[in-house]
Design a protein around this motif. Structure first.
Motif, PDB file in Angstrom:
ATOM      1  N   THR A   1       0.832  -1.200   0.000  1.00  0.00           N
ATOM      2  CA  THR A   1       0.000   0.000   0.000  1.00  0.00           C
ATOM      3  C   THR A   1       0.867   1.251   0.000  1.00  0.00           C
ATOM      4  O   THR A   1       2.070   1.201   0.269  1.00  0.00           O
ATOM      5  CB  THR A   1      -0.920   0.026   1.230  1.00  0.00           C
ATOM      6  OG1 THR A   1      -0.105   0.168   2.408  1.00  0.00           O
ATOM      7  CG2 THR A   1      -1.755  -1.244   1.319  1.00  0.00           C
ATOM      8  N   PHE A   2       0.234   2.391  -0.267  1.00  0.00           N
ATOM      9  CA  PHE A   2       0.970   3.653  -0.268  1.00  0.00           C
ATOM     10  C   PHE A   2       1.514   3.983   1.126  1.00  0.00           C
ATOM     11  O   PHE A   2       2.599   4.556   1.262  1.00  0.00           O
ATOM     12  CB  PHE A   2       0.067   4.793  -0.763  1.00  0.00           C
ATOM     13  CG  PHE A   2      -0.045   4.838  -2.258  1.00  0.00           C
ATOM     14  CD1 PHE A   2       1.017   5.257  -3.041  1.00  0.00           C
ATOM     15  CD2 PHE A   2      -1.218   4.460  -2.881  1.00  0.00           C
ATOM     16  CE1 PHE A   2       0.919   5.302  -4.415  1.00  0.00           C
ATOM     17  CE2 PHE A   2      -1.334   4.499  -4.267  1.00  0.00           C
ATOM     18  CZ  PHE A   2      -0.254   4.924  -5.043  1.00  0.00           C
ATOM     19  N   ALA A   3       0.757   3.626   2.146  1.00  0.00           N
ATOM     20  CA  ALA A   3       1.224   3.895   3.510  1.00  0.00           C
ATOM     21  C   ALA A   3       2.491   3.103   3.807  1.00  0.00           C
ATOM     22  O   ALA A   3       3.411   3.590   4.478  1.00  0.00           O
ATOM     23  CB  ALA A   3       0.133   3.548   4.517  1.00  0.00           C
ATOM     24  N   GLU A   4       2.562   1.899   3.280  1.00  0.00           N
ATOM     25  CA  GLU A   4       3.706   1.029   3.564  1.00  0.00           C
ATOM     26  C   GLU A   4       4.971   1.452   2.831  1.00  0.00           C
ATOM     27  O   GLU A   4       6.070   1.048   3.212  1.00  0.00           O
ATOM     28  CB  GLU A   4       3.359  -0.420   3.206  1.00  0.00           C
ATOM     29  CG  GLU A   4       2.309  -1.030   4.128  1.00  0.00           C
ATOM     30  CD  GLU A   4       1.808  -2.370   3.625  1.00  0.00           C
ATOM     31  OE1 GLU A   4       1.412  -3.195   4.477  1.00  0.00           O
ATOM     32  OE2 GLU A   4       1.805  -2.599   2.395  1.00  0.00           O
TER      33      GLU A   4
ATOM     34  N   PRO B   1       3.264  10.248   3.585  1.00  0.00           N
ATOM     35  CA  PRO B   1       2.601  10.806   4.777  1.00  0.00           C
ATOM     36  C   PRO B   1       1.100  10.542   4.765  1.00  0.00           C
ATOM     37  O   PRO B   1       0.494  10.314   3.708  1.00  0.00           O
ATOM     38  CB  PRO B   1       2.909  12.300   4.677  1.00  0.00           C
ATOM     39  CG  PRO B   1       3.238  12.559   3.256  1.00  0.00           C
ATOM     40  CD  PRO B   1       3.869  11.308   2.740  1.00  0.00           C
ATOM     41  N   GLU B   2       0.512  10.581   5.960  1.00  0.00           N
ATOM     42  CA  GLU B   2      -0.904  10.244   6.100  1.00  0.00           C
ATOM     43  C   GLU B   2      -1.802  11.132   5.237  1.00  0.00           C
ATOM     44  O   GLU B   2      -2.795  10.660   4.683  1.00  0.00           O
ATOM     45  CB  GLU B   2      -1.321  10.360   7.568  1.00  0.00           C
ATOM     46  CG  GLU B   2      -0.696   9.327   8.479  1.00  0.00           C
ATOM     47  CD  GLU B   2      -1.175   9.483   9.920  1.00  0.00           C
ATOM     48  OE1 GLU B   2      -2.077  10.326  10.153  1.00  0.00           O
ATOM     49  OE2 GLU B   2      -0.663   8.772  10.796  1.00  0.00           O
ATOM     50  N   GLN B   3      -1.474  12.427   5.145  1.00  0.00           N
ATOM     51  CA  GLN B   3      -2.327  13.329   4.363  1.00  0.00           C
ATOM     52  C   GLN B   3      -2.410  12.885   2.897  1.00  0.00           C
ATOM     53  O   GLN B   3      -3.471  12.928   2.281  1.00  0.00           O
ATOM     54  CB  GLN B   3      -1.798  14.768   4.421  1.00  0.00           C
ATOM     55  CG  GLN B   3      -1.711  15.341   5.829  1.00  0.00           C
ATOM     56  CD  GLN B   3      -0.299  15.253   6.349  1.00  0.00           C
ATOM     57  OE1 GLN B   3       0.322  14.192   6.321  1.00  0.00           O
ATOM     58  NE2 GLN B   3       0.208  16.387   6.847  1.00  0.00           N
TER      59      GLN B   3
ATOM     60  N   VAL C   1      -1.796   9.770   1.746  1.00  0.00           N
ATOM     61  CA  VAL C   1      -2.490   8.474   1.683  1.00  0.00           C
ATOM     62  C   VAL C   1      -4.002   8.691   1.729  1.00  0.00           C
ATOM     63  O   VAL C   1      -4.757   8.057   0.965  1.00  0.00           O
ATOM     64  CB  VAL C   1      -2.036   7.567   2.842  1.00  0.00           C
ATOM     65  CG1 VAL C   1      -2.861   6.281   2.868  1.00  0.00           C
ATOM     66  CG2 VAL C   1      -0.546   7.239   2.710  1.00  0.00           C
ATOM     67  N   ALA C   2      -4.450   9.609   2.582  1.00  0.00           N
ATOM     68  CA  ALA C   2      -5.886   9.895   2.675  1.00  0.00           C
ATOM     69  C   ALA C   2      -6.396  10.540   1.392  1.00  0.00           C
ATOM     70  O   ALA C   2      -7.492  10.219   0.907  1.00  0.00           O
ATOM     71  CB  ALA C   2      -6.148  10.806   3.873  1.00  0.00           C
TER      72      ALA C   2
ATOM     73  N   THR D   1      -5.517   3.210  -3.819  1.00  0.00           N
ATOM     74  CA  THR D   1      -5.002   2.643  -2.570  1.00  0.00           C
ATOM     75  C   THR D   1      -3.757   1.783  -2.768  1.00  0.00           C
ATOM     76  O   THR D   1      -2.944   1.636  -1.863  1.00  0.00           O
ATOM     77  CB  THR D   1      -6.076   1.790  -1.874  1.00  0.00           C
ATOM     78  OG1 THR D   1      -6.533   0.784  -2.796  1.00  0.00           O
ATOM     79  CG2 THR D   1      -7.263   2.654  -1.444  1.00  0.00           C
TER      80      THR D   1
ATOM     81  N   THR E   1       6.037  15.120  -0.959  1.00  0.00           N
ATOM     82  CA  THR E   1       6.418  14.695   0.387  1.00  0.00           C
ATOM     83  C   THR E   1       7.654  15.449   0.863  1.00  0.00           C
ATOM     84  O   THR E   1       7.712  15.933   2.006  1.00  0.00           O
ATOM     85  CB  THR E   1       6.686  13.180   0.415  1.00  0.00           C
ATOM     86  OG1 THR E   1       5.493  12.484   0.018  1.00  0.00           O
ATOM     87  CG2 THR E   1       7.102  12.722   1.801  1.00  0.00           C
TER      88      THR E   1
END
Length: 536
Positions: free
Chosen positions: A34-37, A41-43, A45-46, A54, A93
């Motif tokens: 996933t992008f988070a992995e 940053p969280e912003q 990914v959201a 995703t 980022t």
């Protein structure tokens, strides 16, 4: 098949002066990452999730971690593979770590692209994600107001997306300074090479800090691109998801063999299909001719080429995106910036110049893992040329003989019989093309100083006075006769028929005398221009 490869520059570019750690080996991308992995940053990914994104594409999953680490990256991937986010997300980022605004005229990141259309699409793609981080993304391209770009640069720009020509103008005039650029991305580098931009690209890269991070993405790596890599991407890693040849997993290729007299009919049936279609022609005139013939049988087609002003090209592309125009007829150069999802058929109406152009054309379909079909309309004398092109492009294209109304044509392309009801002039033709004063159609043209309606000079129409005064009149076709009011400030007017077929001509010099003038070649009554009289 996707080749997830990470190589040293010495493995990919034969140059002993470029040193990359030998320990870098080919790595495979973990499935389902996933992008988070991968460290975003969280912003971001959201924001990606809000757009239903995703899972990163292969080129994104491979290149983003290295880009986030500050490494120079050479990405080799086909058009439509997600390259924009592959360089854009790490760029955003990195810039989000700043707490202050960028200085006037000094962008912090630079994206170089070959065409205006691609620049606008990169800006559109990155804007929503930049907004989530409080960053700005602005274009600097030709065909748009220079002063507006100067104002935006003066206010401070985080990411500048530019074409080489317009950015060069800003650098020469001192309205943009690149000494604060931390990260530079070159998108579609092979196309910039094909268009002759590499000298300008080298000059621009030379203006950026030598220790800045650089990301270069290209579908193919020819000699010129390799020289750019050697000069500006020291100690880079390479990630490749394609071998520079056509993707066979999501794209089907066909050579449609047609007789010369049936080509227009076959094109018309293809144009009448359901779905988004893009057709490629070699020249601007070819684009216009194909578009006119398609519209004459009821197909809502529009043309896109370099002869159109930028605002026209933008509107044509927008209508194609939103589905109002299902068929786009384009030249290679104009279409290089077309990155529109949902194009499921590409048609080579004219042969491409070489195998690279074949692949760039084909790359308009089968984007982001979607399926697509590429067909070439091939006349008997073009079969050998297309066989060579497809071979060099690594394409196994099935050759199929088709005729208008044939079942094979319908099966391959979804062709249907057009309505046959001519459509009115396309919106883009009503807007006069840049630099084009001719054409067989008229339209509304305001007076250059005060306004007036002018029809086509070859078909007749009302033309107001050009110099801002109130005089003027109706001017019919100069070749077939019509009423022409006085064009100058003299009070007289008169009726002038066609000089070749006869007609009444009043005095042109503002006096009241004059008379009837018949055709000079067939005889007739002509009043003496000074006093009147009969002349056979």
């Amino acid at each position: 098949m996707t080749n997830a490869v990470q190589m040293s520059s010495s493995e990919n570019i034969e140059d002993p002066t470029v040193n990359t750690p030998a320990a870098e080996e080919a790595v495979a991308t973990e499935p389902g990452i996933t992008f988070a992995e991968i460290g975003l940053p969280e912003q971001l990914v959201a924001a990606l999730a809000r757009n239903s994104i995703t899972v990163p594409s292969p080129i994104q999953a491979q290149s983003i971690p290295d880009a986030l680490a500050g490494t120079n990256v050479l990405g080799r991937a086909q058009t439509g593979s997600g390259k924009t986010l592959a360089f854009g997300l790490p760029m955003l980022t990195r810039l989000s770590r700043h707490e202050d605004r960028p200085a006037a005229k000094r962008p912090r990141a630079l994206v170089l692209v070959p065409t205006r259309e691609l620049a606008f699409q990169v800006v559109d793609s990155l804007n929503s994600y930049a907004g989530a981080l409080g960053l700005t993304v602005r274009p600097a391209v030709g065909g748009t107001p220079f002063a507006k770009q100067v104002d935006q640069l003066r206010r401070g720009v985080d990411v500048l997306v530019a074409t080489p020509g317009r950015l060069g103008d800003h650098l020469r005039q001192g309205t943009c300074i690149l000494d604060s650029v931390e990260i530079t991305a070159l998108d579609e580098a092979d196309q910039m090479a094909d268009m002759g931009f590499l000298p300008e690209v080298r000059s621009i890269l030379g203006e950026t800090p030598a220790d800045g991070q650089r990301l270069l993405f290209s579908a193919t790596l020819d000699r010129e691109v390799q020289s750019l890599v050697r000069q500006f991407l020291a100690n880079h890693v390479t990630h490749s998801t394609e071998d520079g040849r056509a993707s066979v997993d999501t794209m089907e290729h066909y050579v449609l063999l047609v007789d010369r007299g049936q080509k227009d009919s076959v094109l018309a049936e293809i144009g009448a299909r359901d779905g988004r279609t893009i057709m490629f022609a070699r020249t601007k005139l070819g684009c216009e001719g194909i578009t006119d013939r398609l519209r004459a049988v009821g197909i809502a087609a529009e043309s896109l080429h370099g002869g159109k002003a930028q605002n026209q090209r933008t509107r044509v592309l927008e209508r194609f995106k939103n589905g109002r125009t299902p068929v786009l007829v384009a030249t290679d150069v104009a279409a290089r910036g077309i990155h529109v999802d949902g194009i499921d058929l590409v048609v080579h109406v004219d042969p491409p110049a070489d195998h690279k152009d074949y692949l760039h054309r084909a790359g308009r379909t089968a984007r982001a893992g979607e399926k697509g079909t590429v067909v070439a309309i091939v006349l008997p004398n073009q079969k050998r040329q297309f066989k060579r092109l497809t071979g060099m492009a690594g394409v196994n294209a099935a050759a199929v003989a088709v005729t208008p109304g044939s079942a094979e044509l319908a099966r391959i392309t979804g062709a249907k019989k057009p309505t046959g009801e001519p459509l009115r002039e396309s919106s883009s033709r009503g807007e006069r093309s840049f630099g084009d004063r001719g054409g067989s159609r008229g339209g509304y043209q305001g007076n250059r100083s005060s306004g007036g309606y002018q029809g086509n000079r070859s078909s007749g129409g009302y033309q107001g006075n050009r110099d801002g005064e109130s005089r003027g009149g109706y001017q019919g076709d100069r070749s077939s006769g019509g009423y022409q009011g006085n064009r100058d400030s003299r009070p007289s007017t008169g009726y002038q028929g066609n000089r070749s077929s006869g007609g009444y001509q009043g005095s042109r010099d503002g006096e009241s005398r004059g008379g009837y003038q018949g055709n000079r070649s067939s005889g007739g009554y002509q009043g003496d221009r000074s006093s009147g009289g009969y002349q056979g």
